[in-house]
Design an enzyme around this catalytic site. Structure first.
Site, PDB file in Angstrom:
ATOM      1  N   GLU A  99      -3.834   6.330   5.638  1.00  0.00           N
ATOM      2  CA  GLU A  99      -3.412   7.131   6.744  1.00  0.00           C
ATOM      3  C   GLU A  99      -4.125   6.720   8.055  1.00  0.00           C
ATOM      4  O   GLU A  99      -4.437   7.952   8.750  1.00  0.00           O
ATOM      5  CB  GLU A  99      -2.944   8.446   6.303  1.00  0.00           C
ATOM      6  CG  GLU A  99      -1.977   8.676   5.404  1.00  0.00           C
ATOM      7  CD  GLU A  99      -1.208  10.007   5.279  1.00  0.00           C
ATOM      8  OE1 GLU A  99      -1.190  10.670   6.147  1.00  0.00           O
ATOM      9  OE2 GLU A  99      -0.785  10.404   4.208  1.00  0.00           O
ATOM     10  N   GLY A 100      -4.655   5.567   8.088  1.00  0.00           N
ATOM     11  CA  GLY A 100      -5.431   5.261   9.397  1.00  0.00           C
ATOM     12  C   GLY A 100      -6.844   5.035   8.698  1.00  0.00           C
ATOM     13  O   GLY A 100      -7.385   6.228   8.687  1.00  0.00           O
ATOM     14  N   GLY A 130     -28.691   9.316 -13.993  1.00  0.00           N
ATOM     15  CA  GLY A 130     -27.992   8.533 -14.701  1.00  0.00           C
ATOM     16  C   GLY A 130     -26.729   9.049 -15.202  1.00  0.00           C
ATOM     17  O   GLY A 130     -25.510   8.450 -15.513  1.00  0.00           O
ATOM     18  N   GLN A 160     -26.311  11.013  -7.262  1.00  0.00           N
ATOM     19  CA  GLN A 160     -27.558  10.965  -7.167  1.00  0.00           C
ATOM     20  C   GLN A 160     -28.249  12.072  -8.077  1.00  0.00           C
ATOM     21  O   GLN A 160     -29.249  11.904  -8.688  1.00  0.00           O
ATOM     22  CB  GLN A 160     -28.012  10.951  -5.935  1.00  0.00           C
ATOM     23  CG  GLN A 160     -29.466  10.394  -5.651  1.00  0.00           C
ATOM     24  CD  GLN A 160     -29.784   9.139  -5.984  1.00  0.00           C
ATOM     25  OE1 GLN A 160     -28.870   8.266  -6.099  1.00  0.00           O
ATOM     26  NE2 GLN A 160     -31.088   8.810  -6.494  1.00  0.00           N
ATOM     27  N   GLY A 177       0.390  14.043   8.865  1.00  0.00           N
ATOM     28  CA  GLY A 177      -0.063  13.582   7.534  1.00  0.00           C
ATOM     29  C   GLY A 177      -1.682  13.462   7.247  1.00  0.00           C
ATOM     30  O   GLY A 177      -2.174  13.767   6.012  1.00  0.00           O
ATOM     31  N   TRP A 215       0.905  -1.206  -0.117  1.00  0.00           N
ATOM     32  CA  TRP A 215       0.024  -0.063  -0.084  1.00  0.00           C
ATOM     33  C   TRP A 215       0.739   1.330   0.034  1.00  0.00           C
ATOM     34  O   TRP A 215       0.614   2.268   0.739  1.00  0.00           O
ATOM     35  CB  TRP A 215      -1.036   0.061   1.076  1.00  0.00           C
ATOM     36  CG  TRP A 215      -1.899  -1.059   1.528  1.00  0.00           C
ATOM     37  CD1 TRP A 215      -1.811  -1.610   2.704  1.00  0.00           C
ATOM     38  CD2 TRP A 215      -2.356  -2.086   0.633  1.00  0.00           C
ATOM     39  NE1 TRP A 215      -2.925  -2.810   2.657  1.00  0.00           N
ATOM     40  CE2 TRP A 215      -3.195  -3.066   1.102  1.00  0.00           C
ATOM     41  CE3 TRP A 215      -2.886  -1.761  -0.874  1.00  0.00           C
ATOM     42  CZ2 TRP A 215      -3.984  -3.832   0.760  1.00  0.00           C
ATOM     43  CZ3 TRP A 215      -3.464  -2.919  -1.341  1.00  0.00           C
ATOM     44  CH2 TRP A 215      -4.061  -3.913  -0.783  1.00  0.00           C
TER      45      TRP A 215
HETATM   46  N1  CAA Z   1       2.874  10.146  18.218  1.00  0.00           N
HETATM   47  C1  CAA Z   1       3.754   9.618  19.011  1.00  0.00           C
HETATM   48  N2  CAA Z   1       3.842   8.426  19.804  1.00  0.00           N
HETATM   49  C2  CAA Z   1       2.753   7.975  19.787  1.00  0.00           C
HETATM   50  C3  CAA Z   1       1.523   8.277  19.369  1.00  0.00           C
HETATM   51  C4  CAA Z   1       1.503   9.497  18.425  1.00  0.00           C
HETATM   52  N3  CAA Z   1       0.655  10.274  17.896  1.00  0.00           N
HETATM   53  N4  CAA Z   1       0.369   7.446  19.499  1.00  0.00           N
HETATM   54  C5  CAA Z   1       1.010   6.569  20.385  1.00  0.00           C
HETATM   55  N5  CAA Z   1       2.373   6.829  20.419  1.00  0.00           N
HETATM   56  C6  CAA Z   1       3.217   5.960  21.231  1.00  0.00           C
HETATM   57  C7  CAA Z   1       2.462   5.591  22.687  1.00  0.00           C
HETATM   58  O1  CAA Z   1       2.896   6.606  23.397  1.00  0.00           O
HETATM   59  C8  CAA Z   1       3.344   4.378  23.016  1.00  0.00           C
HETATM   60  O2  CAA Z   1       4.688   4.698  23.540  1.00  0.00           O
HETATM   61  P1  CAA Z   1       5.112   4.250  24.839  1.00  0.00           P
HETATM   62  O3  CAA Z   1       4.656   2.683  25.163  1.00  0.00           O
HETATM   63  O4  CAA Z   1       6.526   4.443  24.793  1.00  0.00           O
HETATM   64  O5  CAA Z   1       4.435   5.014  25.589  1.00  0.00           O
HETATM   65  C9  CAA Z   1       3.638   3.685  21.674  1.00  0.00           C
HETATM   66  O6  CAA Z   1       3.471   4.561  20.550  1.00  0.00           O
HETATM   67  C10 CAA Z   1       2.288   2.558  21.273  1.00  0.00           C
HETATM   68  O7  CAA Z   1       1.153   3.219  21.576  1.00  0.00           O
HETATM   69  P2  CAA Z   1      -0.224   2.324  21.534  1.00  0.00           P
HETATM   70  O8  CAA Z   1       0.139   1.364  22.847  1.00  0.00           O
HETATM   71  O9  CAA Z   1      -1.227   3.481  21.766  1.00  0.00           O
HETATM   72  O10 CAA Z   1      -0.153   1.595  20.338  1.00  0.00           O
HETATM   73  P3  CAA Z   1      -1.560   1.028  19.631  1.00  0.00           P
HETATM   74  O11 CAA Z   1      -0.906  -0.173  18.629  1.00  0.00           O
HETATM   75  O12 CAA Z   1      -2.210   0.305  20.719  1.00  0.00           O
HETATM   76  O13 CAA Z   1      -2.386   2.125  18.921  1.00  0.00           O
HETATM   77  C11 CAA Z   1      -2.507   2.965  16.828  1.00  0.00           C
HETATM   78  C12 CAA Z   1      -1.686   2.675  17.807  1.00  0.00           C
HETATM   79  C13 CAA Z   1      -3.189   4.341  17.016  1.00  0.00           C
HETATM   80  C14 CAA Z   1      -3.515   1.878  16.397  1.00  0.00           C
HETATM   81  C15 CAA Z   1      -1.663   3.185  15.642  1.00  0.00           C
HETATM   82  O14 CAA Z   1      -0.922   1.744  15.278  1.00  0.00           O
HETATM   83  C16 CAA Z   1      -2.278   3.426  14.206  1.00  0.00           C
HETATM   84  O15 CAA Z   1      -2.230   4.807  14.145  1.00  0.00           O
HETATM   85  N6  CAA Z   1      -2.720   2.579  13.181  1.00  0.00           N
HETATM   86  C17 CAA Z   1      -3.004   2.979  11.924  1.00  0.00           C
HETATM   87  C18 CAA Z   1      -1.599   2.848  10.981  1.00  0.00           C
HETATM   88  C19 CAA Z   1      -1.751   3.805  10.041  1.00  0.00           C
HETATM   89  O16 CAA Z   1      -2.395   4.743   9.973  1.00  0.00           O
HETATM   90  N7  CAA Z   1      -1.348   3.600   8.756  1.00  0.00           N
HETATM   91  C20 CAA Z   1      -1.541   3.901   7.538  1.00  0.00           C
HETATM   92  C21 CAA Z   1      -0.120   3.883   6.989  1.00  0.00           C
HETATM   93  S1  CAA Z   1       0.441   5.345   5.926  1.00  0.00           S
HETATM   94  C22 CAA Z   1      -0.560   5.187   4.544  1.00  0.00           C
HETATM   95  O17 CAA Z   1      -1.707   5.170   4.584  1.00  0.00           O
HETATM   96  C23 CAA Z   1       0.084   4.954   3.167  1.00  0.00           C
HETATM   97  C24 CAA Z   1      -0.009   6.190   2.196  1.00  0.00           C
HETATM   98  O18 CAA Z   1       1.116   6.206   1.531  1.00  0.00           O
HETATM   99  C25 CAA Z   1      -1.092   7.102   2.041  1.00  0.00           C
END
Ligand code: CAA
Length: 380
Positions: free
Chosen positions: A363-364, A340, A336, A242, A156
């Protein structure tokens, strides 16, 4: 509270609006049909300073504020969402990881190149088995002398095919959970780094999305961004900003579809009246316009917060979620209203509807945005 744009923001808006109308719009239907990357358009945008909008001038960028950047993406997405996402990644995900966490060496080497000297950046976090759960990645980076050896498959990746440099996340310590993830700048052309399949997508077909494959790819240690183990924080902090770009892209798609729907409602006649004279249509337009305006306020506020150096995770997620849901709603209603004609390529709203869908996913996903927002609410 001041809702006025500054002179500079108005100048950016007018310049890019004109460019979008004269240079981006003409080939948009064909590029969508052929899934063709807008190479010439991107080259010209680089010459005009729109490839390093927020990068400081000392690193070859234009040094614009985030509100200007947001307006520029919105104006581009109003006519072509594909070009907008290419810019979003090159202007935000790639340079911000380096700007915020990288060494002076990385900043000087890579930022001017992607900021207008013709090179393109990408950002590679996801893998086939790890999307929302980004820390479950399997790609490894093993230290070997003064290099790291990368192995694994990413997917992706926006700009995956056309990019020259990629910010790649990989595990330097498989047993340390998210604290074992590190970030690197990797160059196309390095041995062991190849692009995989180009995805055949529903929308944003003018941008390329692909797999990236690493087979014993040697990356110099000086291309590590930040410190070993800091990669997950770099990934998430970069995504916070982002997501403003994706929100702006969604806003632009919605605005473009709204304008098309208004124009059609003013032209099309049925039962001896313009269809806009029927409440069934005019009330739809009122709802669409109100949601677009509300989305714009959320998106510009998130941009303003970034410039003010505020913690923006929650508000960027709100902006991204609301603007993308608005884009999906408005484009669906625009189809809509067109009846057509909305279902065929020539009238463009069907492309806008296809393009809108991805803004609720990448991006999530919007489910992840809700997770970020609700965690923030419950932790206060
Ligand atoms: N900034 C910095 N650090 C952060 C943060 C942030 N916004 N959010 C969490 N963290 C840190 C936490 O503090 C924690 O660190 P410590 O343990 O040292 O305190 C660590 O990250 C882990 O945090 P979580 O336990 O909350 O992690 P999680 O896995 O439960 O949740 C999540 C995180 C929000 C689900 C995250 O994984 C997420 O955003 N997932 C979606 C990923 C995504 O957006 N992917 C898109 C890819 S890019 C794309 O789309 C491609 C493109 O080309 C357009």
């Amino acid at each position: 509270m001041n809702f006025q744009l500054t002179e500079e923001q108005i100048m950016v808006r007018d310049t890019i609006r004109d460019f979008a109308r004269t240079e981006i719009k003409p080939g948009v239907i064909e590029r969508d049909e052929k899934a063709e990357f807008p190479k010439e358009v991107i080259k010209k945008l680089g010459e005009l300073g729109f490839m390093g909008m927020q990068t400081p001038e000392q690193y070859g960028g234009s040094g614009l504020d985030t509100v200007s950047y947001t307006i520029a993406l919105e104006e581009i997405a109003r006519v072509d969402a594909s070009t907008a996402v290419i810019l979003s990644v090159n202007n935000s995900l790639f340079p911000n990881a380096i700007l915020k966490f990288g060494t002076e060496y990385l900043k000087e080497k890579y930022l001017p190149q992607v900021g207008g000297l013709g090179k393109l950046g990408a950002y590679s976090l996801s893998e086939p088995q790890s999307g929302s759960d980004a820390k479950a990645m399997l790609t490894t980076a093993t230290k070997d002398g003064d290099s790291y050896i990368l192995n694994g498959t990413k997917n992706w990746v926006t700009n995956g095919i056309s990019s020259d440099y990629v910010v790649v996340f990989a595990k330097t310590d498989k047993n340390a959970g998210h604290r074992g993830i590190s970030a690197f700048v990797v160059e196309k052309g390095w041995a062991g780094f190849s692009t995989g399949k180009k995805e055949d997508k529903l929308g944003i077909r003018g941008s390329d999305t692909s797999e990236l494959i690493f087979e014993n790819c040697r990356v110099p240690a000086e291309n590590l961004i930040g410190e070993e183990g800091q990669g997950f924080k770099i990934a998430l902090a970069t995504l916070d900003a982002g997501r403003i770009g994706i929100a702006a892209q969604a806003l632009g798609i919605a605005q473009g579809a709204l304008e098309k729907a208004i124009q059609y409602a003013n032209e099309r006649e049925q039962f001896n009246k313009k269809i806009g004279e029927f409440q069934g249509v005019s009330f739809k337009l009122a709802d669409m316009a109100t949601r677009v305006d509300a989305a714009r306020l959320l998106v510009y506020r998130a941009a303003w917060m970034k410039d003010a150096g505020m913690n923006l995770g929650e508000k960027a997620s709100m902006a991204k979620m609301f603007a993308s849901d608005t884009a999906m709603y408005v484009t669906t209603e625009a189809v809509q209203i067109h009846g057509g004609y909305g279902y065929i390529r020539e009238f463009e709203v069907e492309r806008m509807m296809r393009d809108a869908k991805i803004t609720q996913i990448y991006e999530g996903t919007n489910e992840i945005q809700r997770l970020v927002i609700s965690r923030h609410l419950l932790s206060n």
